[in-house]
Design a protein around this motif. Structure first.
Motif, PDB file in Angstrom:
ATOM      1  N   SER A 248       0.845  -1.189   0.000  1.00  0.00           N
ATOM      2  CA  SER A 248       0.000   0.000   0.000  1.00  0.00           C
ATOM      3  C   SER A 248       0.883   1.242   0.000  1.00  0.00           C
ATOM      4  CB  SER A 248      -0.928   0.001   1.210  1.00  0.00           C
ATOM      5  OG  SER A 248      -0.203   0.282   2.388  1.00  0.00           O
ATOM      6  N   LEU A 249       0.279   2.393  -0.152  1.00  0.00           N
ATOM      7  CA  LEU A 249       1.048   3.638  -0.129  1.00  0.00           C
ATOM      8  C   LEU A 249       1.786   3.807   1.199  1.00  0.00           C
ATOM      9  CD1 LEU A 249      -1.362   6.227  -1.807  1.00  0.00           C
ATOM     10  CD2 LEU A 249       0.632   5.110  -2.810  1.00  0.00           C
ATOM     11  N   LYS A 250       1.174   3.385   2.292  1.00  0.00           N
ATOM     12  CA  LYS A 250       1.811   3.511   3.608  1.00  0.00           C
ATOM     13  C   LYS A 250       3.149   2.771   3.667  1.00  0.00           C
ATOM     14  CE  LYS A 250      -2.252   4.157   6.473  1.00  0.00           C
ATOM     15  NZ  LYS A 250      -3.095   3.585   7.531  1.00  0.00           N
ATOM     16  N   ASP A 251       3.273   1.703   2.896  1.00  0.00           N
ATOM     17  CA  ASP A 251       4.504   0.910   2.919  1.00  0.00           C
ATOM     18  C   ASP A 251       5.721   1.679   2.426  1.00  0.00           C
ATOM     19  OD1 ASP A 251       3.141  -1.311   3.904  1.00  0.00           O
ATOM     20  OD2 ASP A 251       2.771  -2.115   1.904  1.00  0.00           O
ATOM     21  N   PHE A 252       5.506   2.797   1.731  1.00  0.00           N
ATOM     22  CA  PHE A 252       6.625   3.572   1.210  1.00  0.00           C
ATOM     23  C   PHE A 252       7.141   4.584   2.223  1.00  0.00           C
ATOM     24  CE2 PHE A 252       4.223   2.308  -2.645  1.00  0.00           C
ATOM     25  CZ  PHE A 252       5.134   1.382  -3.087  1.00  0.00           C
TER      26      PHE A 252
END
Length: 160
Positions: free
Chosen positions: A51-55
């Motif tokens: 997900s975007l949070k993983d970045f």
């Protein structure tokens, strides 16, 4: 010698993507600039859900919507690689989001190897990334700021 049947599969896939994007756009209007983008989910080239949070905390995330057959997307890989290298240290995360309905994750991974891409390559397996961002074609770019606000949606540059 021109061989139209060689280009037919690419045209069909491109047309299907265009229809899918048009259907998504018809269902919901594209989110306006400044809208908050949800925490998009996709599969990476290891088949893991990301997900975007993983970045992590980034100043911006550049989502580049691609597929493996679009000739224009293929021409942009070297430029995208240079842009990633140029802005990575400034806190900008590039992510290639494959939206090709028939593209396999192995093909996406191979494309990354072929072009020497170091930023993440992921697949929008359910079309939710396209719908959430309002993307209608490949290649198209979406820039999301550190607070996940949509700041840009459109072409990579003005060359084509």
């Amino acid at each position: 010698m021109f061989r139209p049947l060689v280009f037919l599969p690419a045209l069909i896939v491109g047309f299907q993507l265009m229809l899918s994007a048009a259907e998504a756009a018809a269902d919901d209007a594209a989110p306006p600039i400044g809208s908050e983008i949800p925490d998009l989910k996709f599969k990476d080239i290891r088949y893991l859900t990301r997900s975007l949070k993983d970045f992590g905390e980034k100043k911006a995330i550049v989502l580049v919507f691609t597929n493996t057959t679009c000739p224009l997307a293929q021409k942009y890989w070297p430029k995208l690689k240079r842009l990633d290298e140029q802005y990575r240290e400034a806190g900008v995360q590039f992510v290639s989001v494959n939206v090709g309905g028939y593209d396999e994750i192995q093909e996406i991974a191979q494309q990354g190897i072929d072009f020497g891409i170091e930023f993440p390559l992921v697949k929008d397996v359910d079309g939710k990334c396209v719908k959430a961002t309002g993307v209608t074609r490949t290649p198209e770019v979406v820039v999301v700021d550190g607070k996940r606000k949509l700041r840009y949606r459109g072409r990579i540059d003005d060359q084509v």
